[in-house]
Design a protein around this motif. Structure first.
Motif, PDB file in Angstrom:
ATOM      1  N   GLU A  65      53.004  45.344  58.745  1.00  0.00           N
ATOM      2  CA  GLU A  65      52.874  46.632  58.050  1.00  0.00           C
ATOM      3  C   GLU A  65      54.196  47.080  57.439  1.00  0.00           C
ATOM      4  OE1 GLU A  65      51.400  49.311  60.959  1.00  0.00           O
ATOM      5  OE2 GLU A  65      49.303  48.634  60.802  1.00  0.00           O
ATOM      6  N   LYS A  66      55.303  46.814  58.122  1.00  0.00           N
ATOM      7  CA  LYS A  66      56.614  47.279  57.661  1.00  0.00           C
ATOM      8  C   LYS A  66      57.388  46.208  56.894  1.00  0.00           C
ATOM      9  CE  LYS A  66      55.748  51.159  59.629  1.00  0.00           C
ATOM     10  NZ  LYS A  66      55.382  52.346  58.800  1.00  0.00           N
ATOM     11  N   SER A  67      56.733  45.075  56.637  1.00  0.00           N
ATOM     12  CA  SER A  67      57.348  43.978  55.867  1.00  0.00           C
ATOM     13  C   SER A  67      58.683  43.532  56.462  1.00  0.00           C
ATOM     14  CB  SER A  67      57.534  44.396  54.397  1.00  0.00           C
ATOM     15  OG  SER A  67      56.282  44.712  53.812  1.00  0.00           O
ATOM     16  N   MET A  68      58.729  43.433  57.794  1.00  0.00           N
ATOM     17  CA  MET A  68      59.918  42.915  58.466  1.00  0.00           C
ATOM     18  C   MET A  68      59.801  41.400  58.618  1.00  0.00           C
ATOM     19  SD  MET A  68      60.928  45.705  61.388  1.00  0.00           S
ATOM     20  CE  MET A  68      59.270  46.262  61.791  1.00  0.00           C
ATOM     21  N   SER A 121      65.476  39.549  65.105  1.00  0.00           N
ATOM     22  CA  SER A 121      65.657  40.637  66.075  1.00  0.00           C
ATOM     23  C   SER A 121      66.551  41.740  65.533  1.00  0.00           C
ATOM     24  CB  SER A 121      66.235  40.090  67.384  1.00  0.00           C
ATOM     25  OG  SER A 121      67.494  39.480  67.173  1.00  0.00           O
ATOM     26  N   HIS A 122      67.520  41.391  64.694  1.00  0.00           N
ATOM     27  CA  HIS A 122      68.430  42.399  64.153  1.00  0.00           C
ATOM     28  C   HIS A 122      67.694  43.328  63.186  1.00  0.00           C
ATOM     29  CE1 HIS A 122      71.980  40.477  65.902  1.00  0.00           C
ATOM     30  NE2 HIS A 122      71.380  39.331  65.604  1.00  0.00           N
ATOM     31  N   ALA A 123      66.835  42.762  62.348  1.00  0.00           N
ATOM     32  CA  ALA A 123      66.063  43.589  61.425  1.00  0.00           C
ATOM     33  C   ALA A 123      65.128  44.515  62.194  1.00  0.00           C
ATOM     34  CB  ALA A 123      65.266  42.706  60.465  1.00  0.00           C
ATOM     35  N   PHE A 124      64.549  44.011  63.279  1.00  0.00           N
ATOM     36  CA  PHE A 124      63.652  44.828  64.092  1.00  0.00           C
ATOM     37  C   PHE A 124      64.404  45.984  64.734  1.00  0.00           C
ATOM     38  CE2 PHE A 124      61.173  45.178  68.234  1.00  0.00           C
ATOM     39  CZ  PHE A 124      60.200  46.002  67.685  1.00  0.00           C
ATOM     40  N   MET A 125      65.579  45.713  65.280  1.00  0.00           N
ATOM     41  CA  MET A 125      66.362  46.781  65.910  1.00  0.00           C
ATOM     42  C   MET A 125      66.869  47.784  64.879  1.00  0.00           C
ATOM     43  SD  MET A 125      68.441  44.969  69.059  1.00  0.00           S
ATOM     44  CE  MET A 125      69.091  43.593  68.124  1.00  0.00           C
ATOM     45  N   ASP A 126      67.234  47.317  63.702  1.00  0.00           N
ATOM     46  CA  ASP A 126      67.646  48.235  62.638  1.00  0.00           C
ATOM     47  C   ASP A 126      66.507  49.183  62.279  1.00  0.00           C
ATOM     48  OD1 ASP A 126      70.169  47.144  62.488  1.00  0.00           O
ATOM     49  OD2 ASP A 126      69.724  45.849  60.776  1.00  0.00           O
ATOM     50  N   TYR A 127      65.292  48.651  62.236  1.00  0.00           N
ATOM     51  CA  TYR A 127      64.122  49.481  61.948  1.00  0.00           C
ATOM     52  C   TYR A 127      63.943  50.559  63.019  1.00  0.00           C
ATOM     53  CZ  TYR A 127      59.219  50.883  62.151  1.00  0.00           C
ATOM     54  OH  TYR A 127      58.067  51.624  62.250  1.00  0.00           O
ATOM     55  N   LEU A 128      64.035  50.163  64.298  1.00  0.00           N
ATOM     56  CA  LEU A 128      63.858  51.131  65.379  1.00  0.00           C
ATOM     57  C   LEU A 128      64.929  52.217  65.334  1.00  0.00           C
ATOM     58  CD1 LEU A 128      63.004  48.690  68.333  1.00  0.00           C
ATOM     59  CD2 LEU A 128      61.416  50.191  67.108  1.00  0.00           C
ATOM     60  N   GLN A 129      66.178  51.837  65.071  1.00  0.00           N
ATOM     61  CA  GLN A 129      67.247  52.823  64.983  1.00  0.00           C
ATOM     62  C   GLN A 129      66.997  53.799  63.830  1.00  0.00           C
ATOM     63  OE1 GLN A 129      71.142  51.313  63.973  1.00  0.00           O
ATOM     64  NE2 GLN A 129      72.188  53.091  64.838  1.00  0.00           N
ATOM     65  N   GLN A 130      66.568  53.267  62.701  1.00  0.00           N
ATOM     66  CA  GLN A 130      66.287  54.131  61.559  1.00  0.00           C
ATOM     67  C   GLN A 130      65.164  55.108  61.871  1.00  0.00           C
ATOM     68  OE1 GLN A 130      65.459  51.989  57.932  1.00  0.00           O
ATOM     69  NE2 GLN A 130      64.709  53.800  56.871  1.00  0.00           N
ATOM     70  N   ARG A 131      64.121  54.628  62.552  1.00  0.00           N
ATOM     71  CA  ARG A 131      63.003  55.493  62.909  1.00  0.00           C
ATOM     72  C   ARG A 131      63.445  56.617  63.853  1.00  0.00           C
ATOM     73  NH1 ARG A 131      58.269  56.780  61.466  1.00  0.00           N
ATOM     74  NH2 ARG A 131      57.382  56.573  63.544  1.00  0.00           N
ATOM     75  N   ILE A 132      64.326  56.302  64.792  1.00  0.00           N
ATOM     76  CA  ILE A 132      64.809  57.322  65.726  1.00  0.00           C
ATOM     77  C   ILE A 132      65.487  58.459  64.970  1.00  0.00           C
ATOM     78  CG2 ILE A 132      66.516  57.778  67.550  1.00  0.00           C
ATOM     79  CD1 ILE A 132      65.896  54.925  68.594  1.00  0.00           C
ATOM     80  N   THR A 133      66.375  58.119  64.059  1.00  0.00           N
ATOM     81  CA  THR A 133      67.101  59.150  63.312  1.00  0.00           C
ATOM     82  C   THR A 133      66.175  59.890  62.355  1.00  0.00           C
ATOM     83  OG1 THR A 133      67.821  57.477  61.705  1.00  0.00           O
ATOM     84  CG2 THR A 133      69.299  57.955  63.529  1.00  0.00           C
ATOM     85  N   GLU A 134      65.228  59.187  61.742  1.00  0.00           N
ATOM     86  CA  GLU A 134      64.263  59.850  60.852  1.00  0.00           C
ATOM     87  C   GLU A 134      63.402  60.840  61.617  1.00  0.00           C
ATOM     88  OE1 GLU A 134      63.542  56.310  57.507  1.00  0.00           O
ATOM     89  OE2 GLU A 134      62.095  56.643  59.132  1.00  0.00           O
ATOM     90  N   ASN A 135      63.134  60.536  62.880  1.00  0.00           N
ATOM     91  CA  ASN A 135      62.303  61.413  63.709  1.00  0.00           C
ATOM     92  C   ASN A 135      63.091  62.552  64.342  1.00  0.00           C
ATOM     93  OD1 ASN A 135      60.070  59.801  63.190  1.00  0.00           O
ATOM     94  ND2 ASN A 135      60.307  58.585  65.053  1.00  0.00           N
TER      95      ASN A 135
END
Length: 341
Positions: free
Chosen positions: A101-104, A169-183
């Motif tokens: 869904e997130k094209s990772m 794994s780095h792209a996945f963690m970058d996504y999670l970090q971005q989501r945390i700050t966006e939220n």
């Protein structure tokens, strides 16, 4: 004695605690993939609460989360009634859906577990039946079928796990970090915990410090603490419950392979009895490069990521790998990285 020590530690904390500099709802300790996933879930489902994810390192995921095989496992190895099996199977499906869904970056390349004897084939038959009972797809290839698909691989038989894949794994963690700050949450790096104590009014008083200014900590009052400290989770817990936990560390080495070799699947040897180890296996990264590992070496220091570049260690790898890849060339093995388990 442990309970008495914990009580004394709490009393000292009450006696010396000061007015907190900051009050929050959720403190997540550790910004590896687990801590970041917890932080993302908290900020997404509890937007009215304050959530901070902290890590002692200067970047997210510097330890176990970035020093592994980056494999999305199918859930076929462990006991059928274990929590690890249930979470692996459920998490695999959720992860593939999210990545799509997130094209990772990810690739569902499939895994081969290879048998070199009748005894090993019988082991794989048991694994195949267990996978069927769990609703996980696996199937067998004969020696001739395997040779057609992967001519460089030697095997008497092959159990194929088509739902096994690889991830960035780095792209996945970058996504999670971005989501945390966006939220509305925060990720605080280069931040270490000095102490944790129960607060008289509920929650926990936590002293946080940023090196080298560890002599002037920030006191945080938080309602909840999530310990996802990975290799240092025992130290975090022991701040609250002294001397209760101690982790033992197994270092796994990885070697890169610089010789051209057309292989399209992850290749794993038949597991050792009682899952003492999954064996030194062949994995691919997102660019298609081959790496071998990990082996297992028990160590005392979780910060020691040394990969030996000596003849003995390379020979151990060659002997393990040649059981399924006879054409392995020792001179093309190069030290790559190590991780601690």
């Amino acid at each position: 004695m442990l309970a008495r020590n914990a009580v004394l530690a709490s009393r000292r904390c009450f006696a010396t605690s000061k007015t907190p500099d900051l009050e929050i709802d959720n403190l997540v300790v550790g910004a590896g993939v687990v801590g970041l996933a917890i932080g993302e879930k908290l900020t997404a489902t509890r937007p009215s609460e304050t959530t901070i994810v902290i890590d002692k390192n200067k970047r997210i995921g510097e330890e176990t989360s970035s020093r592994n095989s980056e494999v999305i496992h199918a859930g076929i190895y462990y006991p059928k009634d274990s929590l690890k099996t249930a979470l692996c199977i459920r998490g695999k499906g959720m992860l593939y859906q999210l990545l799509s869904e997130k094209s990772m970056p990810y690739r569902k390349v499939g895994k081969w577990v290879v048998a070199q004897s009748e005894e090993q084939h019988a082991y794989l038959e048991t694994m195949h039946q267990k996978a069927a009972n769990l609703g996980v797809e696996t199937y067998f290839l004969s020696k001739d079928q395997a040779a057609k698909e992967e001519p460089n691989i030697r095997a008497q038989s092959v159990l194929v796990s088509p739902s096994t894949g690889i991830i960035d794994s780095h792209a996945f963690m970058d996504y999670l970090q971005q989501r945390i700050t966006e939220n509305g949450g925060d990720v605080g790096l280069h931040t270490m915990i000095r102490s944790i104590c129960p607060s008289e009014g509920g929650g926990y008083l936590v002293e946080l410090a940023t090196p080298p200014h560890t002599d002037s900590p920030t006191t945080v009052l938080c309602r909840r603490i999530f310990n996802s400290g990975g290799l240092h989770a025992d130290k975090v817990s022991n701040l609250l419950m002294p001397n209760r936990y101690k982790l033992n560390y197994a270092r796994g080495h990885y070697y890169a392979y610089s010789s051209p070799c057309d292989i399209r699947h992850l290749i794993y040897p038949c597991p050792e009895k009682h899952l003492a180890g999954l064996g030194t296996h062949l994995t691919l990264d997102m660019a298609g490069r081959i790496k071998f590992g990990p082996d297992v070496q028990w160590v005392d220091d979780p910060y020691d990521y040394t990969v030996p570049d000596d003849a003995d260690k390379k020979q151990q790898f060659v002997e393990a790998i040649s059981t399924f890849l006879p054409s392995i060339r020792r001179d093309k093995l190069q030290p790559d990285y190590a991780g601690i388990r």
